[in-house]
Write a protein that holds these residues in place. Sequence first.
Motif, PDB file in Angstrom:
ATOM      1  N   THR A 176       0.832  -1.205   0.000  1.00  0.00           N
ATOM      2  CA  THR A 176       0.000   0.000   0.000  1.00  0.00           C
ATOM      3  C   THR A 176       0.867   1.256   0.000  1.00  0.00           C
ATOM      4  O   THR A 176       0.571   2.236  -0.700  1.00  0.00           O
ATOM      5  CB  THR A 176      -0.935   0.002   1.228  1.00  0.00           C
ATOM      6  OG1 THR A 176      -1.745  -1.186   1.208  1.00  0.00           O
ATOM      7  CG2 THR A 176      -1.840   1.226   1.220  1.00  0.00           C
ATOM      8  N   ARG A 177       1.946   1.215   0.763  1.00  0.00           N
ATOM      9  CA  ARG A 177       2.857   2.367   0.816  1.00  0.00           C
ATOM     10  C   ARG A 177       3.489   2.619  -0.549  1.00  0.00           C
ATOM     11  O   ARG A 177       3.603   3.765  -0.988  1.00  0.00           O
ATOM     12  CB  ARG A 177       3.930   2.107   1.873  1.00  0.00           C
ATOM     13  CG  ARG A 177       4.877   3.286   2.121  1.00  0.00           C
ATOM     14  CD  ARG A 177       5.940   2.897   3.119  1.00  0.00           C
ATOM     15  NE  ARG A 177       5.337   2.407   4.363  1.00  0.00           N
ATOM     16  CZ  ARG A 177       6.005   1.678   5.261  1.00  0.00           C
ATOM     17  NH1 ARG A 177       7.265   1.341   5.044  1.00  0.00           N
ATOM     18  NH2 ARG A 177       5.409   1.285   6.363  1.00  0.00           N
ATOM     19  N   TRP A 178       3.899   1.537  -1.215  1.00  0.00           N
ATOM     20  CA  TRP A 178       4.525   1.699  -2.533  1.00  0.00           C
ATOM     21  C   TRP A 178       3.549   2.327  -3.524  1.00  0.00           C
ATOM     22  O   TRP A 178       3.913   3.218  -4.283  1.00  0.00           O
ATOM     23  CB  TRP A 178       4.996   0.349  -3.065  1.00  0.00           C
ATOM     24  CG  TRP A 178       6.076  -0.292  -2.245  1.00  0.00           C
ATOM     25  CD1 TRP A 178       6.779   0.275  -1.223  1.00  0.00           C
ATOM     26  CD2 TRP A 178       6.571  -1.620  -2.385  1.00  0.00           C
ATOM     27  NE1 TRP A 178       7.682  -0.629  -0.711  1.00  0.00           N
ATOM     28  CE2 TRP A 178       7.577  -1.801  -1.395  1.00  0.00           C
ATOM     29  CE3 TRP A 178       6.262  -2.686  -3.217  1.00  0.00           C
ATOM     30  CZ2 TRP A 178       8.272  -2.999  -1.247  1.00  0.00           C
ATOM     31  CZ3 TRP A 178       6.951  -3.879  -3.075  1.00  0.00           C
ATOM     32  CH2 TRP A 178       7.952  -4.032  -2.101  1.00  0.00           C
ATOM     33  N   LEU A 179       2.314   1.862  -3.496  1.00  0.00           N
ATOM     34  CA  LEU A 179       1.326   2.397  -4.432  1.00  0.00           C
ATOM     35  C   LEU A 179       0.971   3.837  -4.093  1.00  0.00           C
ATOM     36  O   LEU A 179       0.848   4.688  -4.985  1.00  0.00           O
ATOM     37  CB  LEU A 179       0.070   1.528  -4.429  1.00  0.00           C
ATOM     38  CG  LEU A 179      -1.041   1.953  -5.387  1.00  0.00           C
ATOM     39  CD1 LEU A 179      -0.555   1.932  -6.835  1.00  0.00           C
ATOM     40  CD2 LEU A 179      -2.266   1.058  -5.227  1.00  0.00           C
ATOM     41  N   ASP A 213      -2.965   2.567 -15.671  1.00  0.00           N
ATOM     42  CA  ASP A 213      -1.953   3.398 -15.036  1.00  0.00           C
ATOM     43  C   ASP A 213      -2.293   3.494 -13.554  1.00  0.00           C
ATOM     44  O   ASP A 213      -3.361   3.988 -13.183  1.00  0.00           O
ATOM     45  CB  ASP A 213      -1.947   4.781 -15.692  1.00  0.00           C
ATOM     46  CG  ASP A 213      -0.892   5.699 -15.094  1.00  0.00           C
ATOM     47  OD1 ASP A 213      -0.144   5.254 -14.195  1.00  0.00           O
ATOM     48  OD2 ASP A 213      -0.819   6.861 -15.532  1.00  0.00           O
ATOM     49  N   LEU A 214      -1.394   3.018 -12.700  1.00  0.00           N
ATOM     50  CA  LEU A 214      -1.681   3.010 -11.266  1.00  0.00           C
ATOM     51  C   LEU A 214      -1.444   4.362 -10.610  1.00  0.00           C
ATOM     52  O   LEU A 214      -1.874   4.582  -9.480  1.00  0.00           O
ATOM     53  CB  LEU A 214      -0.812   1.947 -10.567  1.00  0.00           C
ATOM     54  CG  LEU A 214      -1.010   0.502 -11.050  1.00  0.00           C
ATOM     55  CD1 LEU A 214      -0.183  -0.451 -10.198  1.00  0.00           C
ATOM     56  CD2 LEU A 214      -2.480   0.097 -11.005  1.00  0.00           C
ATOM     57  N   ASP A 215      -0.780   5.257 -11.303  1.00  0.00           N
ATOM     58  CA  ASP A 215      -0.504   6.585 -10.756  1.00  0.00           C
ATOM     59  C   ASP A 215      -1.587   7.562 -11.219  1.00  0.00           C
ATOM     60  O   ASP A 215      -1.349   8.476 -12.005  1.00  0.00           O
ATOM     61  CB  ASP A 215       0.884   7.054 -11.207  1.00  0.00           C
ATOM     62  CG  ASP A 215       1.299   8.346 -10.525  1.00  0.00           C
ATOM     63  OD1 ASP A 215       0.727   8.666  -9.455  1.00  0.00           O
ATOM     64  OD2 ASP A 215       2.181   9.044 -11.058  1.00  0.00           O
ATOM     65  N   THR A 216      -2.804   7.358 -10.705  1.00  0.00           N
ATOM     66  CA  THR A 216      -3.934   8.196 -11.106  1.00  0.00           C
ATOM     67  C   THR A 216      -4.698   8.675  -9.877  1.00  0.00           C
ATOM     68  O   THR A 216      -4.599   8.079  -8.790  1.00  0.00           O
ATOM     69  CB  THR A 216      -4.917   7.430 -12.011  1.00  0.00           C
ATOM     70  OG1 THR A 216      -5.480   6.336 -11.255  1.00  0.00           O
ATOM     71  CG2 THR A 216      -4.210   6.887 -13.241  1.00  0.00           C
TER      72      THR A 216
END
Length: 302
Positions: A176-179, A213-216
């Motif tokens: 979770t922290r990484w994401l 894209d996970l960075d959203t």
Amino acid sequence: MFFRNLTLFRFSTEVADDVSRLDEALAGHRLRPVGPMEMSTRGFVSPLGPAEDSLTHTVGHYTKVVAASESRMLPPSVVNDELAKRVQKIAENEGRKVSSRERKKLKDDVLNELLPRAFVRQSRTAAYVDARNGWVVVDTSSRRAAEDVLSMLREALGSFPAVPLAPEESPRVLLTRWLASGEAPTGFALGDEVELRDPATASGGVVRGRLLDLDTDEVREHLRAGKQVFRLGLVFDDRISFVLGEDLVVRKLKFTDVVLDEQPDSPESAAAELDANLALMTLEHGSLLDKLAQFFKLPRPE
């Protein structure tokens, strides 16, 4: 073939000596064909193929085995339908109800008649043992299937105290922290798959995404709402893509073209090809497992 999923166990240095006698130990546990009146059998088959006798294949300090089973495919519905026909026939012809004892005997008769004619299905699960670093790696995402393979190894060796992983760092918290930060640790990059859940409720909403894209903002909004990562797509060193679960099972593992281009073009034989593929696969796995052990603090048992 390369493993697609990795369920992991660890064992101590003292146990490593048992691996050297695996081939001898497995000899008495070779898979035999299921008999006409048996539902299933299990045992080991050769990693080199059906024409070979050896039940292990070793490259360096890695030993590959293949656990297998043969099962007769006789669905309960087929047995129950035939039993119902016989019970009905007795009721119509003799005008009486069938007792529970007689019903049990009729069911046994049905099984005895249908079982020898049932189709046989064979299933296989590959695994390897890393004697130097204390890993058992099973090519499955099913904990039950992996435990079955480990149970078969214990049965053959008499004792083999390999244990499930015991992380000192919470995988769910780290993932979770990484994401949330948008940054995976050195050597890793975020992939394109995620599964988010509310850890507070067993029936809470589940959010799954693939090829995204996970960075959203949408993903970050779910995290702000209290959801945590239960599975996360990652890429290691531009060489391996996979999905890591909070159970630390590695799923959907694929080597990138960087690795596949290192395969030999034309091995001299099937054995040489297996040697090359096993050496390549275990080398890549070893680097990944070292990093996972470091980040999640996965100690080798004493």
